[in-house]
Design a protein around this motif. Sequence first.
Motif: not given
Length: 358
Positions: A195-210
């Motif tokens: 769950a924390q990794l999912f939130r970190n992805m959202r916070e870091g914009g990782f889902d927009r670059t990958h």
Amino acid sequence: MLCVVAFVVVLVLSAVSARYRRLLGRAWGCAWRKVTFRACDTTFRDDVKSSLLAPLAVRAPRLVTPASIAIEVTAWLMVLSLVVSLFILGRSGLNLFVYGTCDKQDAQSCSLAAEMCSIDAGPIGFWESIGQGDVVGAFGNEFASLGETFAAVPSRLRDWDAADYAAADATYLGGYTSGLPTALEIIDPGCRFCAQLFRNMREGGFDRTHNVTYLVYPIVTDDGPRFANSPLVASYLTAIRAYDDAAGGPASGADWAILETLFTQQNADGLDWQIWLNTASATEARAQLHAWLGEAGYGPGQVAEIAALAGSSETARTLAETRAVVEEEIRTLAIPSLIAGGRLRSGLVDADTLRGID
């Protein structure tokens, strides 16, 4: 073994005081001959023992012989302790490099590891086996485990491609965008670090670059699932992907909607959905999954079809194949794990690190 212990002591003392450095050469010469199974051809060993026994020889000569034996026994125990300590240190360091944790049996107990939910690594540990009186098994398991770790070293040094492990019917967080690199996470729906990794992805914009996809892996221990309803959620996530894929249209994204709700939202009582799910009964969990499917736009008939597919042998086979990929090909011991930027990362990855992954 006395000269080996003396060399270690002199080595340490010579690092802080020059007065001991003149003894270092003699100590090393004697110790080297000893560890290469040759007799010590210097008087260094006798000098050390004499210096230890001299005060006792003056006060109680009768105790010199038993004291001499005690010194040799103590020296053997100290050398054995040193060898065991060096072995444990080397093994732990190798495990940390290969698996991201120094303890294969309990990955999250390693203070140097990232935050994670550990996967059961198979046989019980060395000291547990000793405690059960299985000395042969203890050493056998220890060396077999070390052999597996050595065998995994080349795979950790190679370039990892997340697309190689993505499911045939993979879905992507926010949809697939052509031209972006693929990232794959291995998750257990009940693990709070997922769950924390999912939130970190959202916070870091990782889902927009990958293009982020996942393999769902419910952790199973000797006592059953680590999180009671994770296998149920995994079967529904797998069924949703298979149902949408069979329909021939674009993926609905309902599986990601369920994961996002689980990982980021709370119920009407203010309790995190993930925490609620980990304590709910199977009937309650299934009813809630059906409600989320309805919110995602599926009609009652479609929900019933997905539920039937979730309980089918086809879904069970897909989950078994996914488990084999995680355990036999990726060989991670940590949930979550992330393949991205050519690397396999074990445990929770923070938002800043995610921002820096190409």
